[in-house]
Design an enzyme around this catalytic site. Sequence first.
Site, PDB file in Angstrom:
ATOM      1  N   TYR A 113       1.030  -1.327  -0.367  1.00  0.00           N
ATOM      2  CA  TYR A 113       0.279   0.146   0.070  1.00  0.00           C
ATOM      3  C   TYR A 113       1.147   1.215   0.093  1.00  0.00           C
ATOM      4  CZ  TYR A 113      -3.748  -3.357   1.507  1.00  0.00           C
ATOM      5  OH  TYR A 113      -5.077  -4.549   0.870  1.00  0.00           O
ATOM      6  N   ASN A 116     -12.331   0.036  -5.040  1.00  0.00           N
ATOM      7  CA  ASN A 116     -11.749  -0.566  -6.334  1.00  0.00           C
ATOM      8  C   ASN A 116     -13.525  -1.000  -7.412  1.00  0.00           C
ATOM      9  OD1 ASN A 116     -10.618  -1.249  -8.762  1.00  0.00           O
ATOM     10  ND2 ASN A 116     -10.200  -3.376  -8.328  1.00  0.00           N
ATOM     11  N   CYS A 157      -6.211  -4.895  -7.741  1.00  0.00           N
ATOM     12  CA  CYS A 157      -6.472  -4.100  -6.809  1.00  0.00           C
ATOM     13  C   CYS A 157      -5.454  -5.581  -5.304  1.00  0.00           C
ATOM     14  CB  CYS A 157      -7.198  -3.293  -5.854  1.00  0.00           C
ATOM     15  SG  CYS A 157      -8.612  -4.745  -5.926  1.00  0.00           S
ATOM     16  N   HIS A 158      -5.831  -7.073  -6.248  1.00  0.00           N
ATOM     17  CA  HIS A 158      -5.352  -8.056  -4.743  1.00  0.00           C
ATOM     18  C   HIS A 158      -3.507  -8.200  -5.532  1.00  0.00           C
ATOM     19  CE1 HIS A 158      -5.785  -8.877  -9.276  1.00  0.00           C
ATOM     20  NE2 HIS A 158      -4.798  -9.869  -9.823  1.00  0.00           N
ATOM     21  N   GLU A 196      -2.009 -16.288 -10.390  1.00  0.00           N
ATOM     22  CA  GLU A 196      -1.341 -15.408 -11.107  1.00  0.00           C
ATOM     23  C   GLU A 196       0.308 -15.898 -11.563  1.00  0.00           C
ATOM     24  OE1 GLU A 196      -1.198 -11.084 -10.924  1.00  0.00           O
ATOM     25  OE2 GLU A 196      -3.062 -11.857 -11.350  1.00  0.00           O
TER      26      GLU A 196
END
Lengths: 177, 242
Positions: B127, B150, B158-159, B185
């Site tokens: 962050y 979001n 945002c993850h 991912e």
Amino acid sequence: METDDRALMRRVARRDDAAFAEVVGRYGGRLLAVAGRLLSSRADAEDAVQRTLLHCFAGAASYRPEWAVSTWLYRILTNICMDELRRRVTRATHDPELPLELTPRDGREPGDDVDLRRALERVPREARVLLALRYVNGLSYGELARVRGISVNTVKSQLARGKALLRAELGKRGVLR
Amino acid sequence: MIDTRRSDRVDDLLTSYFRPGETPSALLSRVVRAARATDAELVALEKRLSIEVTPRGVSLIREAPLARPATAAARRLEERAREELVEYFQGKRAFFSVPVDLSETPEFQRRVLDVARTIPFGEARRYAWIAEQIGHPRAVRAVGTALGRNPVPIIVPCHRVWRTDGGLGGYLFGLPYKRRLLELERSTPVLEGCTSTRIVCRVGCIHGRHMRPDNRVVFASVDDARSVGYRPCKVCKPSAAA
């Protein structure tokens, strides 16, 4: 061994656990050796091999017998290792505090040769992966070409270039006289 | 086999360096266990998602039902977003090409989301990093709030933003999903070449869709691919991405 391997894959496709255990026993060590040397980290190597074997288990139905099982497994493994190496580069450029080949080694392993490992890190990735496959398993030029989807001539030139670079690096370190 | 007549000192070193070890038996049991576990949860999440679009792009993704697209163009856009999400959840897509419409989003939040969109696939930032990027290094909490609201989660990643102490922070769809998305991912490659066309694409490119699994070769960079005779795709332009 060859036909035996293919029969084994047919059994894995039918979800035969004993057959899968046999594949793991036959190839696990070699896969781990390639991944370990490419990724310089025991934990990352085990992760890569685990994902390779999972892919083998889940994708056994799509395995086609014109592939030698070993070649097929090395294709899956090197695909996973290459993506891991890509991630390290982007991580390193983002966070300059991290060293380039950054995963910390979990202690020395038998057969580890610090000079050779450092020298290998200087060899471009594509050549490095070919050297690893050739020296772990003595893969032929044709098999190497198949694993990486490149021509035999490219395999030869990459290997020659990789070895020349290694020789120069090792010379600089006084390993070769 | 390696031609021993021509072997030299480098060959000897390499041969001993690459000698295979034993397979740890723990590895086998772990693989068998993991192979039994199915990854149905992520697919279930995808099915619950609703997508709202404007003529400019995707404007909202939520688990609750949303307004149906009003025009044929909007419907096509929604279908395209849906298709890309499905591929993403299947590990067959490493980027989104469908446009996003954040024009209704407040200025501060939009800047936060724009920075979040620059975080590469499969990576995580903090962050505080986003707060620095937008020139408000002390606005860490506000960054967290902006990401928490979001409007277009997953497509605006945002993850990929975690707490400084390595904690997960929060997530719209619940924390377990945040971790699962990053794992997904991590196991999805980004650059793949086709062995028959010798073209390298971003994973998810339209050219890769009909590629046979046997023809997929993953590369660590576009330069690596070039060095062994592949050329970058003109449609997905992998050089710009990596």
